[in-house]
Structures are given as structure tokens and as C-alpha cells.
Design an enzyme around this catalytic site. Sequence first.
Site, PDB file in Angstrom:
ATOM      1  N   HIS A 203       0.805  -1.226   0.000  1.00 56.06           N
ATOM      2  CA  HIS A 203       0.000   0.000   0.000  1.00 56.06           C
ATOM      3  C   HIS A 203       0.833   1.269   0.000  1.00 56.06           C
ATOM      4  O   HIS A 203       0.283   2.360  -0.101  1.00 56.06           O
ATOM      5  CB  HIS A 203      -0.937   0.025   1.207  1.00 56.06           C
ATOM      6  CG  HIS A 203      -0.195   0.192   2.501  1.00 56.06           C
ATOM      7  ND1 HIS A 203       0.356  -0.858   3.179  1.00 56.06           N
ATOM      8  CD2 HIS A 203       0.109   1.292   3.224  1.00 56.06           C
ATOM      9  CE1 HIS A 203       0.960  -0.421   4.271  1.00 56.06           C
ATOM     10  NE2 HIS A 203       0.832   0.889   4.316  1.00 56.06           N
TER      11      HIS A 203
HETATM   12  C1  UD1 Z   1      -1.818   5.876   5.273  1.00 55.04           C
HETATM   13  C2  UD1 Z   1      -0.467   6.375   5.796  1.00 55.04           C
HETATM   14  C3  UD1 Z   1       0.579   5.282   5.672  1.00 55.04           C
HETATM   15  C4  UD1 Z   1       0.098   4.005   6.329  1.00 55.04           C
HETATM   16  C5  UD1 Z   1      -1.259   3.616   5.774  1.00 55.04           C
HETATM   17  C6  UD1 Z   1      -1.749   2.434   6.534  1.00 55.04           C
HETATM   18  C7  UD1 Z   1      -0.137   8.769   5.454  1.00 55.04           C
HETATM   19  C8  UD1 Z   1       0.573   9.810   4.672  1.00 55.04           C
HETATM   20  N1  UD1 Z   1      -0.009   7.514   5.023  1.00 55.04           N
HETATM   21  O1  UD1 Z   1      -1.672   5.640   3.900  1.00 55.04           O
HETATM   22  O2  UD1 Z   1       1.765   5.703   6.316  1.00 55.04           O
HETATM   23  O3  UD1 Z   1       1.039   2.993   6.078  1.00 55.04           O
HETATM   24  O4  UD1 Z   1      -2.188   4.694   5.953  1.00 55.04           O
HETATM   25  O5  UD1 Z   1      -2.799   1.778   5.935  1.00 55.04           O
HETATM   26  O6  UD1 Z   1      -0.778   9.068   6.424  1.00 55.04           O
HETATM   27  N2  UD1 Z   1      -9.078   5.135   1.138  1.00 55.04           N
HETATM   28  C9  UD1 Z   1     -10.263   4.449   1.112  1.00 55.04           C
HETATM   29  N3  UD1 Z   1     -10.879   4.191   2.300  1.00 55.04           N
HETATM   30  C10 UD1 Z   1     -10.392   4.594   3.498  1.00 55.04           C
HETATM   31  C11 UD1 Z   1      -9.185   5.303   3.518  1.00 55.04           C
HETATM   32  C12 UD1 Z   1      -8.540   5.568   2.328  1.00 55.04           C
HETATM   33  O7  UD1 Z   1     -10.761   4.067   0.060  1.00 55.04           O
HETATM   34  O8  UD1 Z   1     -11.004   4.312   4.542  1.00 55.04           O
HETATM   35  C13 UD1 Z   1      -8.379   5.390  -0.150  1.00 55.04           C
HETATM   36  C14 UD1 Z   1      -8.655   6.782  -0.713  1.00 55.04           C
HETATM   37  O9  UD1 Z   1      -8.730   6.669  -2.104  1.00 55.04           O
HETATM   38  C15 UD1 Z   1      -7.416   7.544  -0.332  1.00 55.04           C
HETATM   39  C16 UD1 Z   1      -6.342   6.489  -0.372  1.00 55.04           C
HETATM   40  O10 UD1 Z   1      -6.984   5.293   0.064  1.00 55.04           O
HETATM   41  O11 UD1 Z   1      -7.157   8.610  -1.183  1.00 55.04           O
HETATM   42  C17 UD1 Z   1      -5.151   6.780   0.511  1.00 55.04           C
HETATM   43  O12 UD1 Z   1      -5.559   7.021   1.848  1.00 55.04           O
HETATM   44  P1  UD1 Z   1      -4.676   7.907   2.836  1.00 55.04           P
HETATM   45  O13 UD1 Z   1      -5.272   7.926   4.169  1.00 55.04           O
HETATM   46  O14 UD1 Z   1      -4.373   9.213   2.189  1.00 55.04           O
HETATM   47  O15 UD1 Z   1      -3.292   7.160   2.889  1.00 55.04           O
HETATM   48  P2  UD1 Z   1      -2.926   5.613   2.946  1.00 55.04           P
HETATM   49  O16 UD1 Z   1      -2.412   5.201   1.622  1.00 55.04           O
HETATM   50  O17 UD1 Z   1      -4.052   4.851   3.527  1.00 55.04           O
HETATM   51  N1  UDP Z   2      -3.441  -5.221   8.961  1.00 54.41           N
HETATM   52  C1  UDP Z   2      -4.692  -5.807   9.115  1.00 54.41           C
HETATM   53  N2  UDP Z   2      -5.352  -6.253   8.005  1.00 54.41           N
HETATM   54  C2  UDP Z   2      -4.815  -6.188   6.756  1.00 54.41           C
HETATM   55  C3  UDP Z   2      -3.529  -5.602   6.615  1.00 54.41           C
HETATM   56  C4  UDP Z   2      -2.872  -5.121   7.737  1.00 54.41           C
HETATM   57  O1  UDP Z   2      -5.193  -5.921  10.231  1.00 54.41           O
HETATM   58  O2  UDP Z   2      -5.474  -6.619   5.799  1.00 54.41           O
HETATM   59  C5  UDP Z   2      -2.789  -4.674  10.161  1.00 54.41           C
HETATM   60  C6  UDP Z   2      -1.434  -5.262  10.479  1.00 54.41           C
HETATM   61  O3  UDP Z   2      -1.550  -6.383  11.296  1.00 54.41           O
HETATM   62  C7  UDP Z   2      -0.707  -4.124  11.185  1.00 54.41           C
HETATM   63  C8  UDP Z   2      -1.388  -2.880  10.668  1.00 54.41           C
HETATM   64  O4  UDP Z   2      -2.537  -3.306   9.943  1.00 54.41           O
HETATM   65  O5  UDP Z   2      -0.866  -4.162  12.564  1.00 54.41           O
HETATM   66  C9  UDP Z   2      -0.364  -2.206   9.792  1.00 54.41           C
HETATM   67  O6  UDP Z   2      -0.930  -1.279   9.043  1.00 54.41           O
HETATM   68  P1  UDP Z   2      -0.454  -0.970   7.574  1.00 54.41           P
HETATM   69  O7  UDP Z   2       0.277  -2.107   6.977  1.00 54.41           O
HETATM   70  O8  UDP Z   2      -1.654  -0.500   6.886  1.00 54.41           O
HETATM   71  O9  UDP Z   2       0.481   0.301   7.835  1.00 54.41           O
HETATM   72  P2  UDP Z   2       2.021   0.521   8.147  1.00 54.41           P
HETATM   73  O10 UDP Z   2       2.380  -0.314   9.312  1.00 54.41           O
HETATM   74  O11 UDP Z   2       2.778   0.191   6.909  1.00 54.41           O
HETATM   75  O12 UDP Z   2       2.076   1.979   8.437  1.00 54.41           O
END
Ligand code: UD1
Ligand code: UDP
Length: 359
Positions: A203
Site C-alpha cells: 500500500h
Molecule cells: C496511510 C499512511 C501510511 C500508512 C497507511 C496504513 C499517510 C501519509 N499515510 O496511507 O503511512 O502505512 O495509511 O494503511 O498518512 N481510502 C479508502 N478508504 C479509506 C481510507 C482511504 O478508500 O477508509 C483510499 C482513498 O482513495 C485515499 C487512499 O486510500 O485517497 C489513501 O488514503 P490515505 O489515508 O491518504 O493514505 P494511505 O495510503 O491509507
Molecule cells: N493489517 C490488518 N489487516 C490487513 C492488513 C494489515 O489488520 O489486511 C494490520 C497489520 O496487522 C498491522 C497494521 O494493519 O498491525 C499495519 O498497518 P499498515 O500495513 O496499513 O500500515 P504501516 O504499518 O505500513 O504503516
Amino acid sequence: MKVISIVGARPNFVKLAAVADLFDEFFDHVVIHTGQHYDYELSRVFFRDLSIREPDYYLGVGSGTHGYQVGEMVKKTEEALLREKPDIVVVYGDTNSTIAGSVAAVKAGFSVAHVEAGLRSFDMGMQEEINRRVTDHVSKYLFAPTDTSVMNLLREHVPGEIYLTGDVHVDVLEKWGRIAAEKSRITEKLGIRDNEYFVATIHRAENTDDRTRLKAIIKILGEASRIKPVIFPIHPRTRKAVKNHGLEELLSKYGDLRVIDPLGYLDFIRLLMGSSMVLTDSGGVQREAYLLGKRVIVFRDRTEWVELVKYGWVKLVDVDINEVIKLLKTGWKPVRNPYLLGDGRAGERILRVLKRSFQ
Ligand code: UD1
Ligand code: UDP
């Protein structure tokens, strides 16, 4: 003694789970959810699985550009902070909710505590690196998970107090791993057997926003699935990127590359427990895989968790398909060391420091 926790995205919720009950017991604890993540599978499911109580505030900020998202969060968080007047504001990890929470707090004159301080990728092109650095430099209390993160903070001469606590993910996994093993039926649901599949999660913006890299990773997962089925709970960001980059056909081409919706914590941990290896770009998943004794292939050229590379648990492969296939086929032997990330008592140490600060 009022403590406010600010969370908003999936990894923030997991970290909050390490301290939420302790804070509820000892402090007047208020939880603010920024609304950065809002889908059930990225948000509510974690409150349910990890028995975290409902947030007191839900700011409903949602998705957008970084400036928009952080700006809205700062504005709305500030309103809540001014109303609540906390003694300390606690932020978690390195998401946009983390930087927004810490900036809103210090600008309004409140002290900040950072859980998971001092991690560095030394790549300012990563949004998470910006978020961590800013947060660390405005925090009064820095809770660092590893020796390396303590060293990073010392080298940068951060003005706050540094405490080595261990990684809060260890606390959470120790508490909920057993329950995941007992309760989750995910392997039965997917019709897979332990040690006969790989798990993948992707992601990070660096891998999803760049079409060439995303295409290369999908091809790697596809080739991996010819060795063993790959279970791929897909983040909504990645699903959207696959569509926007016109890679849907490629993703659906491999019969044993099984794309599923994101899982809740208990199902995901159970899936990791039964996997024979893990392929990911996630920070949290790297650590959980190591803690469960699983080897990890990471689609990045660097990691903040250098201990895991040093002891051979994590292999940084960037997007080198030949290297991945070799690793999957021949395997490798990491060095056993159960304490690379602490002893599972990070939450208690954080509580102790915060309690002391009130005396
Ligand atoms: C964010 C964090 C990243 C973390 C990740 C965990 C930042 C800059 N990044 O990235 O460090 O590893 O979360 O999962 O904060 N979206 C949905 N549904 C949701 C949320 C998001 O569809 O509930 C989609 C939207 O299209 C959105 C995109 O995901 O634009 C990205 O979401 P965003 O919260 O900006 O960042 P993540 O990629 O989730
Ligand atoms: N995780 C989860 N379901 C999923 C993928 C990840 O519960 O399908 C959990 C995972 O166990 C971890 C947390 O989400 O504790 C990590 O989040 P993510 O990988 O989104 O973010 P990052 O750690 O890279 O910021």
C-alpha cells in the site's frame, strides 16, 4: 490529568490498543479519531477486534491531498483540543493524523508525546519520514521502540525527553495473538492450509503511485503464486491504483493470486501465523511477521527496522523478481532473537513516564 490520544489510520489504531485500557484506567482519557481512514475494514473493525472503546470525537476528515488532509485535521483537532484542554496529547506512528495531531497540539500550547519516535528511513521523499521528523522535533516525550531509534533521536538533538520503551506492536500481538489463533476462522473460510500459502500486502505510495513499480510487484506476486497460493488482502489505495494504471487484467491473470478485501486484525494475524512467508511493504506487518517467526520479503530498498535486516528476518528486494523467486524457492535462515523489538511491556513504560510527568 487529562490525556488525549489522536488516531486516524489503521496502524494508529493498532498502536493505540497497547495503551488505551491503561490510559482509560489511570487518566481522564479522550480519544480523537480524525477520520483519515473511514471504511469499516480500515477503521471500525480494529476498534471491534482490539476491544478499543468508541472514540470521543470523530472529525470525519476523509481523503484528499496531503495539504488538504493535514490542514483539515489541524483545524478540527485544534477546536477539540481547545475545548478539552488536555495536559498531554499522545500521537502514534507516522501517518498524516500523527503530524496533524502534533502540530495542532504544540501550536495551541499543549505538550506532545510520540509513540514510535525516532524511526528513520532517511528518505524525505516519503510522507511518513516528514511526519516522523516533524512530530519528533515538537514532542516533549519521545517513546522510542529500538536502540536504533534512540540513536537517531540523539543524533538529531531533539529537544524532548527520550525513553526506550520497546515496540507497542509486541504488546498488542502478545495480547491478541492467542485470541486470533482461537477465534479466527479465516483459513477455513479461504480453504487454505497452514504453511501452504504466502501472504502479501502492498500500500505504500512509492509502490502504488508509480505504474512501473506496481506492475513489477503484481508480476512478482503472480510468479510467487505459481509456487504457493498468495493471499493478498488489498488496501483500497492499491485497488484504486491498479484500476487507474490499467493493471486490473494483469492482477486477475494469475489463478492462485487471491485478492481479498482488507482483513480485521484477528483474521490478519491468524493469516500471518499460518503463512510460509510474507511479502509486504508495510512497517507493521514486517514486525508482526518477525514476531510470529515468519520470514519477510520487503518491496523497498530500505527499512526503518534495521534490526530485522541485520538478523536476517527481512530481505529488502526492491522489485527484483529474480531475487524474490530465489528466496521463495530456496528460503533462508534468520538468526533467532526474540527481543529485537522489546519485551511486550512498552505500554506500561509509556504509562509510567506519563504518570510521573503529572507528579
Ligand atoms: C496511510 C499512511 C501510511 C500508512 C497507511 C496504513 C499517510 C501519509 N499515510 O496511507 O503511512 O502505512 O495509511 O494503511 O498518512 N481510502 C479508502 N478508504 C479509506 C481510507 C482511504 O478508500 O477508509 C483510499 C482513498 O482513495 C485515499 C487512499 O486510500 O485517497 C489513501 O488514503 P490515505 O489515508 O491518504 O493514505 P494511505 O495510503 O491509507
Ligand atoms: N493489517 C490488518 N489487516 C490487513 C492488513 C494489515 O489488520 O489486511 C494490520 C497489520 O496487522 C498491522 C497494521 O494493519 O498491525 C499495519 O498497518 P499498515 O500495513 O496499513 O500500515 P504501516 O504499518 O505500513 O504503516
